[in-house]
Design a protein around this motif. Structure first.
Motif, PDB file in Angstrom:
ATOM      1  N   THR A  38       0.709  -1.232  -0.050  1.00 17.38           N
ATOM      2  CA  THR A  38      -0.051   0.153  -0.267  1.00 17.38           C
ATOM      3  C   THR A  38       0.926   1.066  -0.010  1.00 17.38           C
ATOM      4  O   THR A  38       0.510   2.401  -0.422  1.00 17.38           O
ATOM      5  CB  THR A  38      -1.152   0.252   1.494  1.00 17.38           C
ATOM      6  N   GLU A  39       2.085   1.114   0.901  1.00 19.01           N
ATOM      7  CA  GLU A  39       3.155   2.192   0.990  1.00 19.01           C
ATOM      8  C   GLU A  39       3.336   2.758  -0.137  1.00 19.01           C
ATOM      9  O   GLU A  39       3.981   3.194  -0.822  1.00 19.01           O
ATOM     10  CB  GLU A  39       3.748   2.406   1.416  1.00 19.01           C
ATOM     11  N   ILE A  40       4.150   1.272  -1.215  1.00 20.92           N
ATOM     12  CA  ILE A  40       3.990   1.524  -2.665  1.00 20.92           C
ATOM     13  C   ILE A  40       3.436   2.458  -3.535  1.00 20.92           C
ATOM     14  O   ILE A  40       3.968   2.741  -4.272  1.00 20.92           O
ATOM     15  CB  ILE A  40       5.405   0.345  -2.618  1.00 20.92           C
ATOM     16  N   ALA A  41       2.239   2.008  -3.830  1.00 23.35           N
ATOM     17  CA  ALA A  41       1.486   2.745  -4.381  1.00 23.35           C
ATOM     18  C   ALA A  41       1.113   3.661  -4.166  1.00 23.35           C
ATOM     19  O   ALA A  41       0.766   4.633  -5.614  1.00 23.35           O
ATOM     20  CB  ALA A  41       0.010   1.185  -4.298  1.00 23.35           C
ATOM     21  N   THR A  42       1.534   4.269  -3.088  1.00 21.58           N
ATOM     22  CA  THR A  42       0.674   5.508  -2.908  1.00 21.58           C
ATOM     23  C   THR A  42       2.359   6.264  -2.828  1.00 21.58           C
ATOM     24  O   THR A  42       1.416   7.020  -3.827  1.00 21.58           O
ATOM     25  CB  THR A  42       0.867   5.826  -1.338  1.00 21.58           C
ATOM     26  N   ALA A  43       2.944   5.763  -3.336  1.00 18.86           N
ATOM     27  CA  ALA A  43       4.354   6.562  -3.527  1.00 18.86           C
ATOM     28  C   ALA A  43       4.425   6.504  -5.048  1.00 18.86           C
ATOM     29  O   ALA A  43       4.946   7.806  -5.154  1.00 18.86           O
ATOM     30  CB  ALA A  43       5.663   6.204  -2.465  1.00 18.86           C
ATOM     31  N   ALA A  44       3.153   5.637  -5.443  1.00 23.20           N
ATOM     32  CA  ALA A  44       3.989   5.829  -7.399  1.00 23.20           C
ATOM     33  C   ALA A  44       2.745   6.152  -7.731  1.00 23.20           C
ATOM     34  O   ALA A  44       2.784   6.637  -8.901  1.00 23.20           O
ATOM     35  CB  ALA A  44       4.052   4.390  -7.280  1.00 23.20           C
ATOM     36  N   GLU A  45       2.100   6.907  -6.879  1.00 27.31           N
ATOM     37  CA  GLU A  45       0.653   7.053  -7.366  1.00 27.31           C
ATOM     38  C   GLU A  45      -0.266   6.044  -7.902  1.00 27.31           C
ATOM     39  O   GLU A  45      -0.188   6.400  -9.406  1.00 27.31           O
ATOM     40  CB  GLU A  45       1.162   8.527  -7.831  1.00 27.31           C
ATOM     41  N   VAL A  46      -0.703   5.039  -7.447  1.00 24.52           N
ATOM     42  CA  VAL A  46      -1.156   3.933  -8.404  1.00 24.52           C
ATOM     43  C   VAL A  46      -1.875   3.237  -7.443  1.00 24.52           C
ATOM     44  O   VAL A  46      -1.606   3.703  -6.279  1.00 24.52           O
ATOM     45  CB  VAL A  46       0.005   2.956  -8.887  1.00 24.52           C
ATOM     46  N   SER A  47      -3.152   2.546  -7.987  1.00 26.38           N
ATOM     47  CA  SER A  47      -3.555   1.619  -7.223  1.00 26.38           C
ATOM     48  C   SER A  47      -3.077   0.165  -6.414  1.00 26.38           C
ATOM     49  O   SER A  47      -2.515  -0.058  -7.059  1.00 26.38           O
ATOM     50  CB  SER A  47      -5.147   1.522  -7.525  1.00 26.38           C
ATOM     51  N   ARG A  48      -3.651  -0.100  -5.549  1.00 25.36           N
ATOM     52  CA  ARG A  48      -2.990  -1.109  -5.126  1.00 25.36           C
ATOM     53  C   ARG A  48      -3.069  -2.518  -6.381  1.00 25.36           C
ATOM     54  O   ARG A  48      -2.670  -3.126  -6.603  1.00 25.36           O
ATOM     55  CB  ARG A  48      -3.477  -1.968  -3.943  1.00 25.36           C
TER      56      ARG A  48
END
Length: 194
Positions: A38-48
């Motif tokens: 979730t943190e990776i997706a948020t930082a990449a500005e994409v959904s899970r």
């Protein structure tokens, strides 16, 4: 002649690169275990969901570069002279993979990969799948160049020994000693097949 990359493919590549970049920054700042998808997706500005379209797990991000390095190994095989043997092909392809790791900037995550593997007490399934794919692809490429059926088992065994030695060395050597130790491992693994 290469085909121009379409807009859809460029967007796909940009999304994948954003996920890798975000994961790398988070892994380096917080550690692998403390970073969630979730943190990776948020930082990449994409959904899970988008994250999982590109990577089956966060472990796969750590090993995202392996398939791309196959192109470098293939170029090394293409550049072999007519006097080359199947033994040379295995050694050159494996060394090209090591050189790709050494120069592509992916080693900033090498210590995290080592830490993760030590914590798991073995190679994760995602890495095993990738290494098997590398082995299969390289065996196929080398056998295309050296089609003698009698060489098939030796090519496969020699390449397996080299890849295994490289993987073991990558997780035991540290820092600047890692790449030279991996090159030495390739030579030593190949000695018995000469």
């Amino acid at each position: 002649m290469s085909q121009p990359t379409g807009l859809r493919e460029r967007k796909r590549q940009a999304t994948r690169a954003a996920i890798v970049r975000a994961a790398t920054e988070l892994f380096l700042a917080r550690g692998f275990a403390a970073t969630s998808v979730t943190e990776i997706a948020t930082a990449a500005e994409v959904s899970r969901r988008t994250f999982f379209l590109y990577f089956p797990s966060k472990e796969d991000v750590l090993f995202h570069h392996i398939e791309g390095h196959l192109q470098i190994a293939q170029r090394a095989l293409d550049e072999l002279g007519p006097e080359a043997t199947a033994w040379n092909a295995v050694q050159e392809a494996t060394t090209a993979l090591v050189d790709a790791f050494d120069t592509a900037g992916v080693d900033e995550l090498a210590d995290l990969r080592t830490e993760m593997i030590r914590g798991a007490q073995g190679l994760p399934a995602s890495l095993m799948v990738r290494l098997q794919s590398v082995h299969t692809t390289l065996v196929t490429l080398i056998r295309q160049r050296f089609p003698d059926p009698a060489l098939g088992p030796e090519i496969s065994a020699h390449l397996g020994a080299c890849l295994g030695a490289v993987a073991a060395t990558a997780f035991s050597a540290h820092g600047a000693r890692r790449a030279p130790a991996m090159r030495t491992a390739v030579q030593q693994a190949g000695a018995g097949f000469r």
